[in-house]
Design an enzyme around this catalytic site. Sequence first.
Site, mmCIF file in Angstrom:
data_model
loop_
_atom_site.group_PDB
_atom_site.id
_atom_site.type_symbol
_atom_site.label_atom_id
_atom_site.label_comp_id
_atom_site.label_asym_id
_atom_site.label_seq_id
_atom_site.Cartn_x
_atom_site.Cartn_y
_atom_site.Cartn_z
ATOM 1 N N LYS A 50 3.889 16.203 26.455
ATOM 2 C CA LYS A 50 4.513 15.136 25.657
ATOM 3 C C LYS A 50 4.253 15.372 24.178
ATOM 4 C CE LYS A 50 4.505 11.764 29.341
ATOM 5 N NZ LYS A 50 3.559 11.132 30.243
ATOM 6 N N GLN A 94 -0.978 6.611 30.564
ATOM 7 C CA GLN A 94 -0.810 7.659 31.565
ATOM 8 C C GLN A 94 -1.431 7.233 32.897
ATOM 9 O OE1 GLN A 94 0.892 10.617 30.796
ATOM 10 N NE2 GLN A 94 0.770 11.041 32.991
ATOM 11 N N ASP A 117 9.124 3.911 29.378
ATOM 12 C CA ASP A 117 9.459 4.509 30.676
ATOM 13 C C ASP A 117 9.821 3.444 31.721
ATOM 14 O OD1 ASP A 117 9.993 6.545 32.421
ATOM 15 O OD2 ASP A 117 7.933 7.185 32.701
#
Length: 285
Positions: A50, A94, A117
């Site tokens: 990322k 995460q 997301d």
Amino acid sequence: VATITLDGKKLASDIKNEIRREIQELGIKPGLAVIVVGDDPASAVYVRNKGKDCHEVGFLHEEIKLPHETTEKELLECVSRIAGRDDIHGLIVQLPLPRHINEHVVLNAIPQHKDVDCFHPTNMGLLFTKKKADIPLIAPPCTAAAVIEILDRYGISMAGKYIVVIGRSNIVGKPLAVMMLDRDATVSICHSKTRDLEKHLIEADIIVAAVGVPKLVKEYMVSPKAVVIDVGINRDADGKLIGDVDYEHLKDKVHAITPVPGGVGPMTRAMLLKNTLKIAKAARK
Ligand code: NAD
């Protein structure tokens, strides 16, 4: 007719070029922050990627590393501090989190407008009620969006097609099925308890495998007209990356297929950048 290879790597590189151009034209610098708790080795790879992607397109990127012992309260404070920053548009915590932290509590704490997301239940709700919702959903789930984008960019329409999605996870299978319904497809979701998976697959115009079982989809299960999208990420005995589809045996037998690696994976990463840009653009208004 030769099988079309749906080249996710190439598409992802196109999208990155488009993003680079667009932020230059707009004179903005989208920012993505990733909070990592503990030291899960797989997470480390994803987080590093990322950072690399952000760097490539000229985004601000920040990685916040917290020790495994971090309490839920401390993590929530960190989320709130980072989310409050104007230069950060997308915020990711995460997964997986250490077991002493409640994942749902943490994901719900990411403000809806920075949820890059689509993990927030309100955003998921907006996705499911798309046509009626008054606030539009800005950032759809990245992997599901990647599948749609691959089909779109290869001019493969979904309207009226019979699509079989294998896998019913909240991050891939379920939202993807809904997004495909919105494109006027007829969609079946198959899963571990589905009887006669082959019976569904053989009828399908488009198959999406998001399972996590190496080579689950075999040549005899699919029709030559099928477009096959492989979301799966597995390792074989030699540590080689393989998908949920028996690629070697399908690659000349279907209409179109994504390779693994080089298919959905790079496109998912590109969609995360695209979502961050969308949020940054929305924040200007
Ligand atoms: P998951 O691991 O949460 O669930 C797997 C799903 O597969 C379940 O719905 C289960 O019912 C179904 N399933 C299991 N065995 C089955 C079988 N034998 N037949 C039919 N269905 C079966 O799913 P997930 O998190 O969506 O991940 C699925 C795969 O996609 C994994 O390999 C994961 O690594 C990969 N993935 C890839 C990306 C990417 O960017 N390419 C992103 C997310 C997930």
